[in-house]
Design a protein around this motif. Structure first.
Motif, PDB file in Angstrom:
ATOM      1  N   THR A  28       0.803  -1.220   0.000  1.00 23.31           N
ATOM      2  CA  THR A  28       0.000   0.000   0.000  1.00 23.31           C
ATOM      3  C   THR A  28       0.836   1.271   0.000  1.00 23.31           C
ATOM      4  O   THR A  28       0.335   2.352   0.332  1.00 23.31           O
ATOM      5  N   SER A 316      -4.482  -6.742   0.407  1.00 21.75           N
ATOM      6  CA  SER A 316      -3.847  -5.803   1.339  1.00 21.75           C
ATOM      7  C   SER A 316      -4.213  -4.363   1.030  1.00 21.75           C
ATOM      8  O   SER A 316      -4.257  -3.521   1.939  1.00 21.75           O
ATOM      9  N   THR A 317      -4.475  -4.056  -0.236  1.00 25.54           N
ATOM     10  CA  THR A 317      -4.889  -2.683  -0.557  1.00 25.54           C
ATOM     11  C   THR A 317      -6.321  -2.421  -0.097  1.00 25.54           C
ATOM     12  O   THR A 317      -6.692  -1.280   0.155  1.00 25.54           O
ATOM     13  N   PRO A 320      -5.618  -2.353   4.280  1.00 25.84           N
ATOM     14  CA  PRO A 320      -4.219  -1.914   4.432  1.00 25.84           C
ATOM     15  C   PRO A 320      -3.643  -2.074   5.826  1.00 25.84           C
ATOM     16  O   PRO A 320      -2.424  -2.120   5.984  1.00 25.84           O
TER      17      PRO A 320
END
Length: 460
Positions: A28, A316-317, A320
Motif C-alpha cells: 500500500t 492488502s490494498t 491496508p
C-alpha cells in the motif's frame, strides 16, 4: 521519485510505519529505493511468473496441425503482443513503485481501485485453487503407480503448500525461488526441444512429419498464445515495482514473453509431435523421464505461487492495516483444500467471466499514465486521490462488454484496445471539465496507505 516517508508532515513513529509496510510487502505504499531488489532478481521473478505450464499445453494444442516453423512463427507473434503490453506495465510499476491495485487510485479513483482489487482477489486466489487441483491431477497422470504421494488430492495439497510458502514470505520468497527455478526451467525446455527433435532423427525429419488439415492457422494459433497469458500481463507491476531500473524491468518482461514463453510453448509442441500424442504428461515422461517432474513442479510453483501473491497484494490494498502473512495463510489454506478436492472446478466458468473484467484495466492505465498524465503519478502519505473517475469506469465497462460479447480475435486484447481508445477519447473531450468526471470528493492517503475523505479546513 518515490515519495518521502515523512511526506504530509504528520507525527508518526517511522520505525513502526516501516515495520508495518515491510510486513505487508509494501502493498500500500511505493517501494523505497533502499528496498528495491537486484536487476537479476527482478528479471528472474518476472520470467518465473511468465513460464507457466499453460504455455506447454498451448504448444501441445498446435502439435500435428502446424509445422515447426509455423508453430514458432505463431508463438513469436503472440508473445510479441504480450511483451508489448507487459513491458509497458512493467515500466509503470518500476517508475511508480506500486502494484496494479495501487496504480488504479490515480487512474480510476479510490472506489474504482477497490472494485478492481476485489476482482483481482477473487480471480487470482480462485485460479490459485484451481491450479492446485490441476497440479495434483497432472502429477497423478505422470506417476499413477507411485503410491500415496501422487494421489490427485494429496499431490494437490503438498503442491499447494509449496506455493503458499513462497507467497507467505512475500516478494523475497517469490524472488528466491525464481532465481534458480527460472534458469532451470528454461534449460529443461531447451533440452526437451533438442531431445524431441533427435527422437525423430533430426530437424529435417521432424519438419517432414505429416500435418493434418484441421483449420488451425498461424493466425489462430497466435490468438491462442495471446489468450494463454493475456490477463497475466496486467499484473506485471506487482513484481516490477521492486525494480531499480524501468529499462531492466521492461526488458525482463519482454525477455520473459519473447524468449521464455517461446521456449515453453515450443517445448510443448515438440515433445507432443515427437511422441505423436497430445497428452503432455505422457510426452514429457517419454522425452525427459523423471526430470519431467522437476520441470512440472518448478513451472507450477513459480507461476501459481505468483497467483496467490497477486491476490494477497490486492487484498492488502483493501485491508491496508491487516496482516498480509495471516491473510496469505488463511486464503491460501482454503484455496489449496478446495482446489485439491476439486471443489474449485465448479467455479471455473464464473472466474473466467470475472477475469474478462481485469484485462481492460491495462488499457485504461496505459492511456492514463503515458498520454493523459504523462507519468505524473503520486503515492504516499498526504497524497490526494479523487473518489471516482467516471471516464475510467466507462472505459472499463466498455472494454469488459466487448471482451465478453465479441467472439472475433482475442477477448483480452479486444477489451484492452477498446478501453484504451474509449478512455483516451473521453479524456480529450472532457479535458477542460475535470469536475464533471471526477466525483465523490477527495481522499487522502495516511502513513500506511489507507485512505480517508479529506476534511474541510475550518475557518477561524
Amino acid at each position: 521519485d518515490i515519495p518521502n516517508a515523512e511526506k504530509g508532515g504528520n507525527i508518526v513513529n517511522n520505525e513502526e510505519r516501516i515495520a508495518k509496510l515491510v510486513q505487508n510487502d509494501w502493498s500500500t505504499a511505493p517501494v523505497p529505493k533502499e528496498y528495491r531488489r537486484s536487476d537479476y532478481g527482478v528479471v528472474a521473478t518476472l520470467v518465473g511468473q511468465i513460464i507457466a505450464l499453460s504455455g506447454i499445453y498451448v504448444g501441445a494444442s498446435m502439435s500435428g496441425q502446424l509445422t515447426i516453423m509455423e508453430a514458432l512463427l505463431a508463438t513469436v507473434i503472440g508473445s510479441a503482443v504480450l511483451a508489448l503490453i507487459g513491458g509497458l506495465l512493467s515500466w509503470i510499476g518500476t517508475k511508480t513503485g506500486v502494484g496494479l491495485s495501487m496504480l488504479l487510485r490515480e487512474s480510476f479513483g479510490c472506489i474504482g481501485s477497490y472494485i478492481i482489487a476485489v476482482l483481482l482477489v477473487l480471480v487470482c486466489i480462485g485460479f490459485f485453487g484451481i491450479q492446485c487441483g490441476f497440479f495434483g491431477a497432472t502429477i497423478h497422470a505422470m506417476f499413477p503407480n507411485a503410491g500415496f504421494i501422487t494421489d490427485t488430492t494429496v499431490a494437490g495439497i503438498w503442491g499447494g503448500i509449496l506455493m503458499v510458502t513462497t507467497a507467505y514470505v512475500g516478494y523475497k520468497g517469490v524472488e528466491w525461488l525464481s532465481n534458480f527455478a527460472s534458469p532451470i526451467i528454461l534449460i529443461m525446455c531447451l533440452v526437451a526441444v533438442i531431445f524431441a527433435i533427435r527422437k525423430v532423427g533430426g530437424l529435417a525429419e521432424f519438419n517432414a512429419l505429416p500435418v493434418e488439415s484441421t483449420g488451425v492457422t498461424v493466425t489462430s494459433a497466435a490468438v491462442t498464445v495471446i489468450g494463454g497469458y493475456a490477463m497475466g500481463t496486467c499484473l506485471q507491476p506487482d513484481f516490477s515495482r521492486y525494480g531499480r531500473s524501468p529499462v531492466v524491468s521492461t526488458g525482463g518482461s519482454v525477455f520473459g514473453f519473447l524468449i521464455a514463453n517461446v521456449f515453453m510453448t515450443m517445448a510443448g509442441y515438440c515433445v507432443c509431435v515427437a511422441c505423436n500424442t497430445p497428452d503432455v504428461p505422457t510426452a514429457l515422461i517419454q522425452i525427459l523421464g523423471f526430470a519431467a517432474l522437476v520441470l512440472l513442479v518448478f513451472a507450477q510453483w513459480t507461476t501459481n505461487g505468483g497467483n496467490l501473491y497477486f491476490g494477497t497484494v490486492a487484498l492488502s490494498t483493501i485491508l491496508p492495516k491487516g496482516n498480509k502473512h495471516i491473510m496469505t495463510l488463511v486464503v491460501g489454506a482454503i484455496a489449496v483444500i478446495a482446489g485439491a478436492m476439486g471443489l474449485m472446478d465448479y467455479f471455473t466458468s464464473f472466474l473466467s467471466i470475472l477475469a474478462v473484467g481485469i484485462s481492460p484495466v491495462a488499457g485504461v492505465v496505459i492511456a492514463d499514465y503515458f498520454f493523459i498524465k504523462k507519468g505524473r503519478y503520486q503515492y504516499g502519505e498526504g497524497t490526494k486521490h479523487y473518489f471516482c473517475n467516471l471516464l475510467a469506469l466507462i472505459a472499463w465497462v466498455a472494454g469488459s462488454v466487448v471482451g465478453f460479447a465479441v467472439t472475433w480475435g482475442v477477448a483480452a486484447i479486444n477489451s484492452i484496445a477498446v478501453a484504451f481508445a474509449v478512455y483516451l477519447v473521453l479524456s480529450v473531450i472532457f479535458k477542460a471539465h475535470p469536475e464533471k468526471v471526477c466525483v465523490g470528493g477527495v481522499y487522502v492517503e495516511d502513513e500506511f496507505g489507507a485512505i480517508s475523505k479529506e476534511q474541510p479546513v475550518e475557518k477561524e
